[in-house]
Design an enzyme around this catalytic site. Structure first.
Site: not given
Length: 780
Positions: A475, A591, A604
């Site tokens: 990630h 979230y 993000t």
């Protein structure tokens, strides 16, 4: 020794008659072709650097400027207002050129300077235009006069065909919100989650922070924003991802799935051949910048998104450290690393500058599958080091993998274009229990056996025994939309462009002289094997605790939702909150990931989906309010969610700003009770939407079976849910729900029921849709 002899391009022998020179023309030809490919890549990079360096102009525009200046001078006019004469006076060419030649050179120098100035002016204008985001907040079909002027200007300045990175220097920088705005929005977001005394205490903490320490931290943050390209991304990458010392498997890495209904071939080696080829074709497009930049469609024009995350897609690995990991990226590599039944291989995918055909790669993969040699001692479960805690892996790597055969083999894995696992299991929606098999498919991609993936690689491709495929992505280097773009291209190229023969094999011919895949050699001492066992135990406990459920919802999709004039994303988000409320009896901090790629190097931002409006709707629905009142509140909640999403996209979010203020406070050595409490709040409902058809390579009308399953991730909180969803076509939404078995309050399995009374849908532990007078149950 045979391999060494094959590598020799020439041999010579000294005889009484002289030197007998024997050249291997085949070897020399391979060297020549490899060199040609290398130089072509260099020339291509220089050409692309020039093209994107002058964007939104073109290199040929210099010629028009020069001709215009020379034509004006020929007409006895000085467009430079004396600058050409001054340039001529300072040119060191008085003795070597005539007066006319000096004038010509001076005019060309002035033309070049004028051209560069025009490019900078155009780029500045484009950046100003791209900094305008009010268009996003306007209702559909109601365009303001400002936006009506803005649209043709953007279209004019970005009309040339761009390369992948052409827009990078024209993208605006992420703005730093005013601290009072962020604090105010934060308090509004937590109001429905707190009692009156709790909210008063939090308001007092926030006000004290805003009036005292907050302003000091804000000044440092604004200074960073002036200096850095993006004031969030580098700290986000380091402190959220690279400094995490726990396992990245499940906690950070995420997965992407194959087609839901279709498996193009059941031949494992053939699927691997086409998949590897498609990925390398994508890499070629990235290297040559032939991919079109991802752009948002606005009526009348398109708005570019940042493409910086594509740079580290291939040839990248996350190397462990004691305090922090490091992302390492290499320019290129001509091989991939392959794992099968406990053995590691290096598979060369280029030969003399030529990408191997899918059939040749299939043949090489089949050689690996047919290899019956056993794993070396300690080799089979070595990948568990990348699945466990980071500090032990860093210590083992430094002590036992920094020299000798271990270093050489580890370098091959880390420098490989990507990692490939040839799994010996079968996965997919199949057999008598398709829903349960989908769940097992998701778990397999998320963590596998905890040692048969290399979780440090930018991404690992998994090819199963029955031809099903998927990937596991690390990630820290990029977010899911970038990987989804890659995977969408791969699946489409595999199925619709490369294709297979009637017997399921790849197309193309095989060169018989291809060398065998190279088996990697290891010398794993007992200390490393003990740590492998320890890391595997940690990883296995984590993997066993994850409850995954994949749920294809087929009854309706965005087509029906849009007819109600509601945003599909808002519809699903409110449904998730209603599901959580019915499951747990209350609301939670929710979230939702939103991109900030409208800005340079943006990643993000958090959309705090649980709002006062959504809670008011859910409370009214559950307390039995009238249908008219519920519809009104639902509309308000939907509009509020859309506004929150737009604010997050345009740099007016909450969490990244507060996160950076917290980092500054740590650097200054000061404590903030407000920031400490904000950043410790758990996200019990963590959600994300996977984008689909970013490249329009799928025609779902003509090929309805080629539906993507999307992907998912593990739960963020131990007592919460991770929900990923992908809106496919007009009539389907795929959900990936994860939680932990160790929490008695969470269960990932999904059930569905509906009646004809109202029109509200809930997705979570329970999905209630009341659009049809039927009843159906799916799941366990």
């Amino acid at each position: 020794m045979a391999e060494a002899h094959q590598a020799v391009a020439f041999q010579f022998t000294i005889t009484p008659e002289g030197i007998d020179l024997q050249l291997s023309y085949q070897a020399l030809n391979q060297i020549y072709l490899s060199g040609v490919r290398s130089w072509k890549k260099r020339v291509s990079r220089v050409r692309n650097s020039l093209i994107k360096g002058v964007y939104p102009a073109s290199p040929s525009s210099w010629l028009f400027v020069a001709i215009g200046i020379l034509a004006t001078m020929y007409m006895q006019s000085d467009p430079s207002m004396g600058l050409i004469t001054k340039i001529q006076q300072h040119l060191p060419l008085h003795m070597s050129l005539s007066a006319q030649g000096q004038t010509m050179v001076s005019a060309l120098v002035f033309s070049t300077l004028l051209w560069l100035s025009l490019i900078l002016a155009l780029r500045f204008c484009l950046k100003l235009l791209l900094s305008y985001h009010q268009w996003m907040f306007e209702k559909h079909g109601r365009m303001s006069n400002t936006t009506k002027v803005w649209v043709p200007l953007v279209r004019l300045l970005s009309s040339r065909k761009p390369l992948l990175y052409s827009y990078q220097s024209s993208l605006p920088h992420l703005p730093v919100p005013a601290i009072q705005d962020t604090v105010s929005r934060y308090l509004e977001s937590v109001r429905p989650l707190l009692t009156d005394p709790e909210f008063k205490r939090m308001s007092d903490l926030a006000n004290e922070f805003e009036s005292n320490l907050g302003n000091r931290l804000q000044r440092y943050l604004k200074l960073k924003a002036l200096w850095a390209t993006n004031y969030v991304s580098d700290w986000w990458e380091e402190y959220v991802y690279l400094r995490s010392r726990g396992p990245i498997m499940v906690n950070s890495n995420y997965y992407g799935m194959d087609f839901l209904y279709v498996t193009p071939t059941s031949v494992q080696a053939a699927r691997a051949g086409n998949t590897i080829t498609a990925l390398l074709l994508y890499r070629r497009k990235v290297n040559r910048e032939e991919l079109k930049p991802v752009r948002l469609r606005v009526p009348g024009t398109v708005i570019p998104l940042c493409a910086a995350q594509c740079e580290r897609m291939f040839n990248t690995t996350r190397t462990p450290g004691v305090e922090t990991d490091v992302l390492q990226h290499w320019l290129d590599s001509e091989f991939v690393a392959v794992y099968h039944r406990g053995r590691y291989f290096r598979l060369w995918v280029y030969r003399a500058g030529r990408l191997l055909s899918p059939r040749e790669i299939e043949d090489q993969i089949q050689r690996i599958l047919d290899d019956a040699s056993p794993p070396l001692p300690g080799e089979e479960k070595l990948g568990a080091l990348t699945a466990g805690d980071r500090i032990p892996w860093a210590q083992m790597r430094k002590q036992y993998f920094s020299s000798g055969v271990n270093k050489r083999s580890l370098d091959i894995i880390e420098r490989a274009a990507f990692f490939v696992t040839l799994d010996d299991e079968e996965q997919g929606m199949r057999g008598d229990d398709p829903e349960g098999n989908l769940d097992r498919y998701a778990k397999s991609l998320l963590h596998g056996k905890c040692y048969d993936r290399w979780f440090d690689k930018s991404f690992s491709v998994v090819i199963y025994k029955n031809g099903k495929s998927g990937l596991n992505a690390e990630h820290s280097w990029a977010d899911a939309p970038t990987v989804a773009h890659l995977w969408e291209y791969t699946l489409a190229t595999d199925a619709f462009q490369l294709g297979y023969t009637e017997d399921g094999h790849c197309k193309g011919d095989v060169e018989p002289s291809l060398p065998q895949p190279q088996r990697l050699v290891w010398n794993i001492p007992a200390e490393v094997q003990a740590q492998v066992s320890s890391s595997l135990a940690v990883a296995q406990a984590l993997a066993d605790d994850v409850d995954c459920h994949v749920f294809p919802f087929r009854e309706f999709g965005k087509g029906r939702i849009k007819k109600c004039r509601v945003s599909p994303d808002a519809f699903i988000q409110i449904s998730l909150q209603l599901a959580y409320y019915r499951d747990r009896g209350g609301f939670c901090l929710t979230y939702e990931a939103s991109m900030t790629r409208l800005f340079r190097e943006g990643r993000t931002e958090t959309v705090r989906s649980c709002s006062n409006e959504s809670c008011a709707f859910i409370t009214a629905l559950e307390s039995g309010e009238t249908e008219e009142e519920c519809r009104r509140l639902f509309q308000l909640a939907s509009e509020r969610h859309q506004n929150l999403y737009r604010m997050a996209m345009t740099g007016a979010g909450i969490d990244r700003h507060l996160f950076c203020l917290y980092v500054v406070s740590k650097y200054l050595g000061v404590e903030s009770p407000f920031l400490k409490e904000v950043l410790s709040e758990p996200w019990r409902l963590s959600t994300s939407q996977t984008p689909v058809q970013q490249m329009n390579l799928f025609d779902l009308k003509n090929h309805p079976d080629f539906i993507s399953l999307g992907g998912g991730f593990g739960p963020v909180a131990d007592d919460g849910y991770g929900v990923s969803y992908i809106i496919v076509g007009e009539d389907m939404v795929n959900f990936h729900v994860s939680s932990k078995y160790s929490c008695s309050q969470t269960v990932s399995n999904v059930s569905v029921s509906w009646s004809s009374e109202t029109s509200h849908t809930v997705v979570g532990n329970h999905i209630y849709t009341r659009q049809y007078s039927q009843e159906k149950t799916q799941g366990n």
